[in-house]
Design an enzyme around this catalytic site. Structure first.
Site, PDB file in Angstrom:
ATOM      1  N   TYR A 163      -4.113 -22.585  10.963  1.00 56.02           N
ATOM      2  CA  TYR A 163      -3.427 -23.212   9.846  1.00 56.02           C
ATOM      3  C   TYR A 163      -2.006 -23.351  10.056  1.00 56.02           C
ATOM      4  O   TYR A 163      -1.418 -24.770  10.235  1.00 56.02           O
ATOM      5  CB  TYR A 163      -3.600 -22.375   8.405  1.00 56.02           C
ATOM      6  CG  TYR A 163      -2.621 -22.669   7.442  1.00 56.02           C
ATOM      7  CD1 TYR A 163      -2.378 -24.062   7.116  1.00 56.02           C
ATOM      8  CD2 TYR A 163      -1.900 -21.801   6.536  1.00 56.02           C
ATOM      9  CE1 TYR A 163      -1.442 -24.515   6.102  1.00 56.02           C
ATOM     10  CE2 TYR A 163      -1.181 -22.223   5.604  1.00 56.02           C
ATOM     11  CZ  TYR A 163      -0.851 -23.493   5.354  1.00 56.02           C
ATOM     12  OH  TYR A 163      -0.096 -23.915   4.415  1.00 56.02           O
ATOM     13  N   LEU A 182     -10.938 -19.832  18.468  1.00 56.38           N
ATOM     14  CA  LEU A 182     -11.665 -20.495  17.271  1.00 56.38           C
ATOM     15  C   LEU A 182     -12.441 -19.834  16.262  1.00 56.38           C
ATOM     16  O   LEU A 182     -13.347 -20.083  15.571  1.00 56.38           O
ATOM     17  CB  LEU A 182     -12.680 -21.801  17.572  1.00 56.38           C
ATOM     18  CG  LEU A 182     -11.932 -23.084  18.658  1.00 56.38           C
ATOM     19  CD1 LEU A 182     -13.111 -23.973  18.977  1.00 56.38           C
ATOM     20  CD2 LEU A 182     -10.738 -23.485  17.737  1.00 56.38           C
ATOM     21  N   ASP A 199      -9.666 -16.331  24.459  1.00 55.24           N
ATOM     22  CA  ASP A 199      -8.939 -15.373  23.752  1.00 55.24           C
ATOM     23  C   ASP A 199      -7.865 -14.344  24.447  1.00 55.24           C
ATOM     24  O   ASP A 199      -7.768 -14.327  25.664  1.00 55.24           O
ATOM     25  CB  ASP A 199     -10.244 -14.168  23.805  1.00 55.24           C
ATOM     26  CG  ASP A 199     -10.164 -13.295  22.625  1.00 55.24           C
ATOM     27  OD1 ASP A 199     -10.829 -13.152  21.646  1.00 55.24           O
ATOM     28  OD2 ASP A 199      -9.207 -12.382  22.702  1.00 55.24           O
ATOM     29  N   PHE A 257       0.851 -17.010  17.477  1.00 58.78           N
ATOM     30  CA  PHE A 257       0.156 -16.960  16.201  1.00 58.78           C
ATOM     31  C   PHE A 257      -1.157 -16.304  16.270  1.00 58.78           C
ATOM     32  O   PHE A 257      -1.642 -15.961  14.995  1.00 58.78           O
ATOM     33  CB  PHE A 257      -0.078 -18.552  15.761  1.00 58.78           C
ATOM     34  CG  PHE A 257       1.180 -19.209  15.528  1.00 58.78           C
ATOM     35  CD1 PHE A 257       1.845 -19.285  14.361  1.00 58.78           C
ATOM     36  CD2 PHE A 257       1.560 -20.061  16.317  1.00 58.78           C
ATOM     37  CE1 PHE A 257       3.030 -20.218  14.118  1.00 58.78           C
ATOM     38  CE2 PHE A 257       2.622 -20.975  16.243  1.00 58.78           C
ATOM     39  CZ  PHE A 257       3.377 -20.997  14.852  1.00 58.78           C
ATOM     40  N   SER A 274       5.064 -10.801   9.593  1.00 64.67           N
ATOM     41  CA  SER A 274       4.649 -11.166   8.033  1.00 64.67           C
ATOM     42  C   SER A 274       5.677 -10.387   7.171  1.00 64.67           C
ATOM     43  O   SER A 274       6.077  -9.043   7.485  1.00 64.67           O
ATOM     44  CB  SER A 274       3.244 -10.716   7.952  1.00 64.67           C
ATOM     45  OG  SER A 274       3.049 -10.828   6.503  1.00 64.67           O
ATOM     46  N   TYR A 320      -3.753  -4.461   8.416  1.00 68.61           N
ATOM     47  CA  TYR A 320      -3.258  -5.687   8.901  1.00 68.61           C
ATOM     48  C   TYR A 320      -1.852  -5.530   8.933  1.00 68.61           C
ATOM     49  O   TYR A 320      -1.266  -5.777  10.061  1.00 68.61           O
ATOM     50  CB  TYR A 320      -3.662  -6.799   7.797  1.00 68.61           C
ATOM     51  CG  TYR A 320      -2.950  -7.938   8.035  1.00 68.61           C
ATOM     52  CD1 TYR A 320      -2.907  -8.819   9.178  1.00 68.61           C
ATOM     53  CD2 TYR A 320      -1.785  -8.543   7.275  1.00 68.61           C
ATOM     54  CE1 TYR A 320      -2.183 -10.073   9.231  1.00 68.61           C
ATOM     55  CE2 TYR A 320      -1.211  -9.649   7.239  1.00 68.61           C
ATOM     56  CZ  TYR A 320      -1.210 -10.133   8.507  1.00 68.61           C
ATOM     57  OH  TYR A 320      -0.404 -11.467   8.776  1.00 68.61           O
ATOM     58  N   LYS A 327       0.900  -5.476  12.493  1.00 65.20           N
ATOM     59  CA  LYS A 327       2.165  -6.439  12.435  1.00 65.20           C
ATOM     60  C   LYS A 327       3.400  -5.681  12.867  1.00 65.20           C
ATOM     61  O   LYS A 327       4.041  -5.780  13.854  1.00 65.20           O
ATOM     62  CB  LYS A 327       2.454  -7.279  11.315  1.00 65.20           C
ATOM     63  CG  LYS A 327       1.487  -8.412  11.049  1.00 65.20           C
ATOM     64  CD  LYS A 327       1.567  -9.530  12.069  1.00 65.20           C
ATOM     65  CE  LYS A 327       0.470 -10.648  12.064  1.00 65.20           C
ATOM     66  NZ  LYS A 327       0.558 -11.323  13.094  1.00 65.20           N
TER      67      LYS A 327
END
Ligand code: NAD
Ligand code: WQD
Length: 339
Positions: free
Chosen positions: A13, A35, A60, A82, A126, A150, A154
């Protein structure tokens, strides 16, 4: 600025929008993506938007040979990193996958960059690293207390990057902490294409408006906010990726470790977002108030001053544009890239 930029996760995205902004700014772009959560169609569409399709390597970030081959084929000036897994709930159920992909993957990438002599890096962190802030707006020097695996991946990568930059002062690393990215390219050909049940508010609203889901479930209306629903700092993805181009320019000009919020500085409630989306789309968004979602916080928005000072960047697109551009993408691609 010119040169070749490696974009890990560039089919996703935010990465696909970044490809458009980078090509528009004059960079050559190489995308490395496995992907696992995206489609190569997004990159073809980037090509239709800017006239140049980014070079694509399906691979990867944990595959060292693949990375070495990319770095030996291209003289890479900088990496925008990203690639990673990003679903909070999934990270609770599958923590090892998250630590492996996000943390081990970043380590392998750093090692390959070091071997290739590539020393400029922009990392996707984030606002989730702040956890539940004591006050808002949130400044970069606030305490870090992520509440999910998660979020901890980060924070760990942020720590690794800080240690690495101390050991290698000739590197330039920017840790960008995004708030809530929403919206799509204004042409409506690329956008967010969540697989299965959307976790985030905006894609869920868009799927209700387009008739794929009956109604939105609003997670709680008893928070200490203006209307009782959760308040977030939604930022248009085009503003976000323009912030990356500014950050890239910044890291290519000087060494050091930089940590910067990318947000608007405005808080928007769930009910305000529903109304804005109804106005932008002309569609009704039926909703039902249900219990709070475990782990949610009441309020989260950025102090974006540092980005303005260091990067001369500020978000310029308003909530109406975020909704209009999401709607154009959703209405023209009701099933995302599979449409
Ligand atoms: P996304 O899932 O659309 O994009 C991530 C991309 O990385 C996907 O194309 C996926 O296929 C790829 N990928 C995942 N693991 C990989 C691996 N091991 N090797 C190669 N490719 C891999 O997510 P996004 O929303 O575009 O997010 C991009 C980055 O920004 C992520 O690191 C995410 O954690 C971070 N971020 C996102 C948000 C958000 O709300 N979207 C907010 C803050 C931070
Ligand atoms: C926003 C608001 C919900 C869905 C998450 C991650 C964070 C970052 C951005 C990656 C909240 C409410 C939502 C729904 C609802 N991602 N909501 N009904 O939770 O701020 O942040 O995405 O780094 O790490 O945690 O975003 O879009 O999920 O929720 O009422 O179906 O919408 O309760 O108040 P969040 P969100």
């Amino acid at each position: 600025m010119t040169g070749t930029v490696l974009v890990t996760g560039g089919a996703g995205y935010i990465g696909s929008h970044a490809c458009v902004a980078l090509i528009d700014a004059g960079y050559d772009v190489v995308v490395l993506d496995n992907l696992s959560n995206s489609s190569a169609v997004a990159l073809e569409r980037c090509g239709s938007i800017c006239g140049t399709v980014p070079e694509f390597v399906q691979g990867d970030i944990r595959d060292r040979q693949c990375l070495d081959a990319v770095f030996s084929r291209h003289t890479v000036r900088a990496v925008l990193h990203f690639a990673g897994l990003k679903a909070v709930g999934e990270s609770v159920a599958m923590p090892l996958e998250y630590y492996d992909c996000n943390v081990s993957g970043s380590l392998v990438l750093l090692e390959a960059m070091a071997k290739a002599g590539v020393k400029n890096l922009v990392f996707s962190s984030s606002a989730t690293v702040y956890g539940d802030p004591a006050t808002v707006p949130i400044r970069e020097d606030f305490n870090l207390a992520p509440t999910s695996p998660y979020g901890r991946t980060k924070r760990m990568v942020e720590d690794i990057l800080a240690d690495w930059q101390v050991a290698n002062p000739d590197w330039s690393i920017c840790r960008l902490r995004y708030f809530n990215p929403v919206g799509a390219h204004p042409g409506g050909t690329i956008g967010e294409d969540p697989q299965g049940h959307p976790n985030n508010l905006m894609p869920f609203i868009a799927q209700v408006a387009v008739g794929q889901r009956d109604k939105l479930f609003v997670f709680g209306d008893d928070y200490a906010t203006s209307d009782g629903t959760g308040v977030r700092d939604y930022i248009h993805v085009m503003d976000l990726v323009e912030g990356h181009v500014s950050a890239l320019d910044y890291v290519c000009r000087q060494t050091g470790l930089h940590t910067i919020n990318l947000g608007t500085g405005n808080g928007v409630s769930v009910l305000e977002m529903i109304s804005a989306f109804e106005r932008a789309s002309g569609k009704a968004v039926p909703y039902e108030i249900v219990a709070r979602r475990p782990g949610d916080i009441a309020t989260c928005w950025a102090d974006p001053t540092l980005a303005q000072t260091l990067l001369q960047w500020r978000a310029s697109r308003d909530l109406a544009q975020m909704c209009q551009d999401t709607w154009r993408w959703q209405a023209s691609n009701p099933r995302g890239y599979a449409s």
